[in-house]
Enzyme design. Structure first.
Site, PDB file in Angstrom:
ATOM      1  N   LYS A 123      34.217  35.016  44.757  1.00  0.00           N
ATOM      2  CA  LYS A 123      34.287  36.131  43.814  1.00  0.00           C
ATOM      3  C   LYS A 123      33.144  37.106  44.119  1.00  0.00           C
ATOM      4  O   LYS A 123      33.182  37.763  45.150  1.00  0.00           O
ATOM      5  CB  LYS A 123      34.272  35.597  42.373  1.00  0.00           C
ATOM      6  CG  LYS A 123      35.576  34.841  42.051  1.00  0.00           C
ATOM      7  CD  LYS A 123      35.728  34.457  40.594  1.00  0.00           C
ATOM      8  CE  LYS A 123      37.132  33.937  40.317  1.00  0.00           C
ATOM      9  NZ  LYS A 123      37.167  32.500  40.012  1.00  0.00           N
ATOM     10  N   SER A 173      37.590  33.806  31.641  1.00  0.00           N
ATOM     11  CA  SER A 173      38.127  34.886  32.469  1.00  0.00           C
ATOM     12  C   SER A 173      39.091  35.826  31.751  1.00  0.00           C
ATOM     13  O   SER A 173      39.348  36.915  32.236  1.00  0.00           O
ATOM     14  CB  SER A 173      38.814  34.297  33.693  1.00  0.00           C
ATOM     15  OG  SER A 173      39.936  33.544  33.296  1.00  0.00           O
ATOM     16  N   HIS A 187      32.769  33.044  37.401  1.00  0.00           N
ATOM     17  CA  HIS A 187      32.881  34.463  37.021  1.00  0.00           C
ATOM     18  C   HIS A 187      31.540  35.052  36.585  1.00  0.00           C
ATOM     19  O   HIS A 187      31.448  36.249  36.330  1.00  0.00           O
ATOM     20  CB  HIS A 187      33.878  34.644  35.870  1.00  0.00           C
ATOM     21  CG  HIS A 187      35.299  34.762  36.315  1.00  0.00           C
ATOM     22  ND1 HIS A 187      35.788  35.879  36.969  1.00  0.00           N
ATOM     23  CD2 HIS A 187      36.340  33.913  36.217  1.00  0.00           C
ATOM     24  CE1 HIS A 187      37.067  35.702  37.234  1.00  0.00           C
ATOM     25  NE2 HIS A 187      37.425  34.510  36.799  1.00  0.00           N
TER      26      HIS A 187
HETATM   27  C1  PLP Z   1      37.963  31.301  40.307  1.00  0.00           C
HETATM   28  C2  PLP Z   1      37.485  30.099  39.623  1.00  0.00           C
HETATM   29  C3  PLP Z   1      37.501  28.846  40.246  1.00  0.00           C
HETATM   30  C4  PLP Z   1      38.114  28.643  41.603  1.00  0.00           C
HETATM   31  O1  PLP Z   1      37.267  29.097  42.617  1.00  0.00           O
HETATM   32  P1  PLP Z   1      37.792  29.021  44.126  1.00  0.00           P
HETATM   33  O2  PLP Z   1      36.555  28.985  44.927  1.00  0.00           O
HETATM   34  O3  PLP Z   1      38.632  30.230  44.338  1.00  0.00           O
HETATM   35  O4  PLP Z   1      38.576  27.759  44.231  1.00  0.00           O
HETATM   36  C5  PLP Z   1      36.967  27.771  39.572  1.00  0.00           C
HETATM   37  N1  PLP Z   1      36.461  27.897  38.331  1.00  0.00           N
HETATM   38  C6  PLP Z   1      36.458  29.073  37.683  1.00  0.00           C
HETATM   39  C7  PLP Z   1      35.870  29.167  36.310  1.00  0.00           C
HETATM   40  C8  PLP Z   1      36.974  30.211  38.304  1.00  0.00           C
HETATM   41  O5  PLP Z   1      36.980  31.372  37.659  1.00  0.00           O
END
Ligand code: PLP
Length: 396
Positions: free
Chosen positions: A242, A183, A211
């Site tokens: 996301k 990220s 992501h």
């Molecule tokens: C955002 C993210 C998460 C967390 O996801 P949520 O559904 O918001 O708990 C987990 N792993 C990665 C790689 C992320 O970027």
């Protein structure tokens, strides 16, 4: 007791603030989108949401959610295995598996839960986990909960992974664990090479597509599509928070027996509430939309290319990226904060990241592109970057 504890917390909080690491939350009073209104009434263009496909305020998803409230109620008041499974949850799990071309899927309240409920359910002290050093916090926590032997390899470093795999040959089962897209840089995990090494050293693979799902690959199926490995990876986790609408919810998808075992033993699944019907219904609708057209993915890819090209022409130093994350390198922590503040004055909302979120001396602005941005908004962002970049002597 509390007086002493209070003092302790006050000191710690002050330390956070003195280090310039105190997180203040900016209040938004509009729906999430390319343009948002903040609490002082200012309208700004948003370049820091994970709203990659622009679905956070999608009329179709809102309609699906509203109609599910009427047909299926507001909440479940139960975990899945007691009385918290509706037809909507089963439909959404089927849709996730279809999207990724996997055998089955299981829902969680978040991907954080999916990751913390994964490893300890499947592996024991006899086994090995090989984890990329830049993996997400939820993977790190999930691995901590598991008694398997831990091996860490440098970010996307295949030589290091190979060395760790050699060391891990003594263990019974081996699982290589990686984010699909990292990220902070926006780089993808080299899944083709990871797959080769997994075959060579007899290991399985887990990819977190949080992501990358909806973003990477021609049709947005993630890194398994980018590297032509659909259906070949044992475990994929991901989020509905996301690109996929941005509400809440996570999933694990992959081999049948793995999903079956998670349903029996995964603690966040067994002991935490079912996702609300409206979220499940909107999720089903979202995957239907993904099935019908790649319009949003195409737009996102086009937008990302357009933006990066313009920024490079303007002279900015951009990290190589294969996602919708674009790291504008400034290197200096203070400068990254100044640039972000000045951009906000210009109506562009972005965040500057610096140590310890990124390595020392690698401060940057992370720009996140969305299919919701139009050309005019992208141009406005680039123009603002150029203006501020010249003022602060980042570019000539
Ligand atoms: C955002 C993210 C998460 C967390 O996801 P949520 O559904 O918001 O708990 C987990 N792993 C990665 C790689 C992320 O970027």
């Amino acid at each position: 007791m509390y007086q002493k504890f209070q003092k302790h917390l006050q000191v710690e909080l002050q330390n956070i603030e003195d280090a310039g690491l105190y997180k203040n939350e900016r209040v938004i009073i509009s729906p999430q989108g390319a343009a948002i209104r903040v609490s002082d009434g200012q309208e700004v263009l948003n370049f820091c949401a994970n709203n990659y496909l622009g679905l956070s305020n999608s009329p179709k998803l809102k309609e699906a959610a509203k109609s599910a409230i009427d047909s299926h109620g507001y909440g479940m008041s139960s975990v899945r295995f007691i009385c918290g499974t509706q037809d909507l949850h089963k439909k959404l799990e089927a849709a996730v598996a279809k999207f990724f071309k996997t055998e089955d899927a299981i829902l969680y309240a978040s991907c954080f839960d999916a990751n913390t409920g994964l490893f300890e359910t499947l592996l024991t002290a006899e086994d090995a986990i090989l984890s990329d050093t830049l993996n997400h916090a939820s993977i790190i926590d999930g691995v901590r909960l598991c008694k398997a032997q831990r091996y860490r390899y440098a970010n996307a470093d295949m030589q290091d992974l190979e060395e760790q795999l050699k060391k891990a040959q003594a263990q019974r089962f081996r699982l290589i664990v990686t984010d699909g897209v990292f990220s902070m840089d926006g780089n993808v995990a080299p899944l083709d090479k990871i797959y080769e090494l997994a075959n060579k050293y007899d290991a399985m693979i887990m990819v977190d597509e949080s992501h990358s799902a909806g973003v990477v690959g021609n049709t947005g199926r993630g890194v398994t599509e980018l590297f032509d490995l659909k259906g070949k990876i044992e475990i994929i986790t991901g989020t509905l928070g996301k690109a996929f609408g941005g509400a809440i919810g996570g999933f694990t998808t992959g081999k049948q027996e793995i999903i079956d075992m998670l349903r029996q033993r995964s603690r966040p699944y067994l002991f935490s509430n079912s996702i609300p019907p409206m979220v499940a219904a909107a999720g089903v609708k979202m995957f239907e939309m993904m099935d019908e057209t790649n319009e949003l993915q195409d737009k996102l890819h086009e937008n990302t290319k357009y933006f990066i090209k313009k920024m490079k022409v303007a002279g900015f130093d951009i990290k190589p990226t294969e996602s919708a994350i674009c790291a504008v390198m400034l290197y200096d922590a203070k400068l990254s904060q100044e640039v972000a503040d000045r951009l906000l004055d210009e109506g562009i909302y972005v965040i500057g990241f610096y140590y310890p979120v990124v390595p020392k001396g690698e401060a940057r602005i992370r720009v996140q592109i969305s299919a919701a941005h139009d050309k005019e908004q992208l141009d406005k962002c680039v123009t603002a970057f150029i203006k501020v970049g010249k003022e602060l002597e980042v570019i000539k």
